[in-house]
Design a protein around this motif. Structure first.
Motif, PDB file in Angstrom:
ATOM      1  N   GLY A  29       0.816  -1.208   0.000  1.00  0.00           N
ATOM      2  CA  GLY A  29       0.000   0.000   0.000  1.00  0.00           C
ATOM      3  C   GLY A  29       0.848   1.256   0.000  1.00  0.00           C
ATOM      4  O   GLY A  29       2.083   1.199   0.058  1.00  0.00           O
ATOM      5  N   ARG A  30       0.175   2.367  -0.086  1.00  0.00           N
ATOM      6  CA  ARG A  30       0.795   3.686   0.014  1.00  0.00           C
ATOM      7  C   ARG A  30       0.093   4.440   1.128  1.00  0.00           C
ATOM      8  O   ARG A  30      -1.084   4.220   1.391  1.00  0.00           O
ATOM      9  N   MET A  31       0.836   5.345   1.756  1.00  0.00           N
ATOM     10  CA  MET A  31       0.280   6.077   2.890  1.00  0.00           C
ATOM     11  C   MET A  31       0.476   7.574   2.729  1.00  0.00           C
ATOM     12  O   MET A  31       1.522   8.025   2.247  1.00  0.00           O
ATOM     13  N   LEU A  32      -0.537   8.299   3.140  1.00  0.00           N
ATOM     14  CA  LEU A  32      -0.451   9.746   3.272  1.00  0.00           C
ATOM     15  C   LEU A  32      -0.441  10.049   4.766  1.00  0.00           C
ATOM     16  O   LEU A  32      -1.268   9.520   5.514  1.00  0.00           O
ATOM     17  N   LEU A  69       5.138   9.521  -7.039  1.00  0.00           N
ATOM     18  CA  LEU A  69       6.036   8.377  -6.905  1.00  0.00           C
ATOM     19  C   LEU A  69       6.281   7.952  -5.463  1.00  0.00           C
ATOM     20  O   LEU A  69       6.851   6.887  -5.222  1.00  0.00           O
ATOM     21  N   GLN A  70       5.844   8.745  -4.505  1.00  0.00           N
ATOM     22  CA  GLN A  70       6.205   8.500  -3.108  1.00  0.00           C
ATOM     23  C   GLN A  70       5.325   7.428  -2.458  1.00  0.00           C
ATOM     24  O   GLN A  70       4.106   7.556  -2.444  1.00  0.00           O
ATOM     25  N   PRO A  71       5.926   6.389  -1.886  1.00  0.00           N
ATOM     26  CA  PRO A  71       5.134   5.395  -1.170  1.00  0.00           C
ATOM     27  C   PRO A  71       4.527   5.974   0.119  1.00  0.00           C
ATOM     28  O   PRO A  71       3.450   5.586   0.538  1.00  0.00           O
ATOM     29  N   ILE A  72       5.243   6.918   0.726  1.00  0.00           N
ATOM     30  CA  ILE A  72       4.758   7.632   1.904  1.00  0.00           C
ATOM     31  C   ILE A  72       4.896   9.124   1.599  1.00  0.00           C
ATOM     32  O   ILE A  72       5.990   9.591   1.277  1.00  0.00           O
ATOM     33  N   LEU A  73       3.790   9.826   1.686  1.00  0.00           N
ATOM     34  CA  LEU A  73       3.806  11.261   1.411  1.00  0.00           C
ATOM     35  C   LEU A  73       3.380  12.000   2.671  1.00  0.00           C
ATOM     36  O   LEU A  73       2.362  11.670   3.286  1.00  0.00           O
ATOM     37  N   LEU A  74       4.174  12.987   3.073  1.00  0.00           N
ATOM     38  CA  LEU A  74       3.872  13.830   4.229  1.00  0.00           C
ATOM     39  C   LEU A  74       3.254  15.122   3.728  1.00  0.00           C
ATOM     40  O   LEU A  74       3.801  15.764   2.825  1.00  0.00           O
ATOM     41  N   SER A  75       2.124  15.516   4.319  1.00  0.00           N
ATOM     42  CA  SER A  75       1.408  16.667   3.791  1.00  0.00           C
ATOM     43  C   SER A  75       0.653  17.401   4.893  1.00  0.00           C
ATOM     44  O   SER A  75       0.273  16.807   5.906  1.00  0.00           O
ATOM     45  N   ALA A  76       0.393  18.672   4.661  1.00  0.00           N
ATOM     46  CA  ALA A  76      -0.422  19.468   5.580  1.00  0.00           C
ATOM     47  C   ALA A  76      -1.908  19.268   5.310  1.00  0.00           C
ATOM     48  O   ALA A  76      -2.745  19.646   6.134  1.00  0.00           O
ATOM     49  N   THR A  77      -2.244  18.671   4.172  1.00  0.00           N
ATOM     50  CA  THR A  77      -3.642  18.480   3.797  1.00  0.00           C
ATOM     51  C   THR A  77      -3.907  17.029   3.405  1.00  0.00           C
ATOM     52  O   THR A  77      -2.988  16.325   2.983  1.00  0.00           O
TER      53      THR A  77
END
Length: 145
Positions: A29-32, A69-77
């Motif tokens: 999986g991918r995570m935000l 492309l990011q498996p884990i993306l860090l975001s403010a939203t």
């Protein structure tokens, strides 16, 4: 959809997110990871780099590269530019936009217990949501009532 409530009484989100992220990645999986606190996003990034002694958990902050492309993306939203179906709300703030994901990890410290209770009660009326509550018992996580 499943919403997992994690009450952070012993460890901060920066210790818990890498464990959850590894599980998501192990399942292909991918995570935000969402936090409205820029300092916390920095700490989470460091925690993901240092999560394992022999490697790191690949990730980036939203806007710092090719987000898709990011498996884990860090975001403010809660915008999953990486196509994630898993979202971690790391700053204790509930966001209804997270309900568009397959699974939500809602982490909250004691100072945000009222927010968590409100979200728990609100989600109780939704038939499409399975709620789970997790608390720390010593060094492990146990599912609460």
């Amino acid at each position: 959809m499943q919403v997992d409530f994690y009450q952070l009484t012993r460890d901060p989100a920066e210790k818990v997110i890498p464990v959850l992220a590894q599980r998501v990645l192990d399942g292909d999986g991918r995570m935000l990871v969402v936090s409205g606190e820029g300092d916390q996003l920095d700490r989470l990034s460091t925690a993901l780099w240092n999560a394992k002694p022999d490697s790191f958990l690949a990730h980036a902050k939203a806007g710092d590269g090719d987000d898709a492309l990011q498996p884990i993306l860090l975001s403010a939203t809660p915008d999953a530019a990486n196509g994630a179906r898993f979202v971690a709300l790391a700053d204790g703030e509930w966001r209804d936009e997270a309900l568009g994901f397959d699974r939500i990890f809602y982490l909250f410290p004691p100072s945000h217990t009222d927010n968590a209770r409100t979200a728990w009660r609100t989600l109780a009326s939704r038939e499409d949501v399975e709620r789970r509550y997790w608390k720390q018992d010593g060094g492990k996580w146990v599912q609460g009532p």
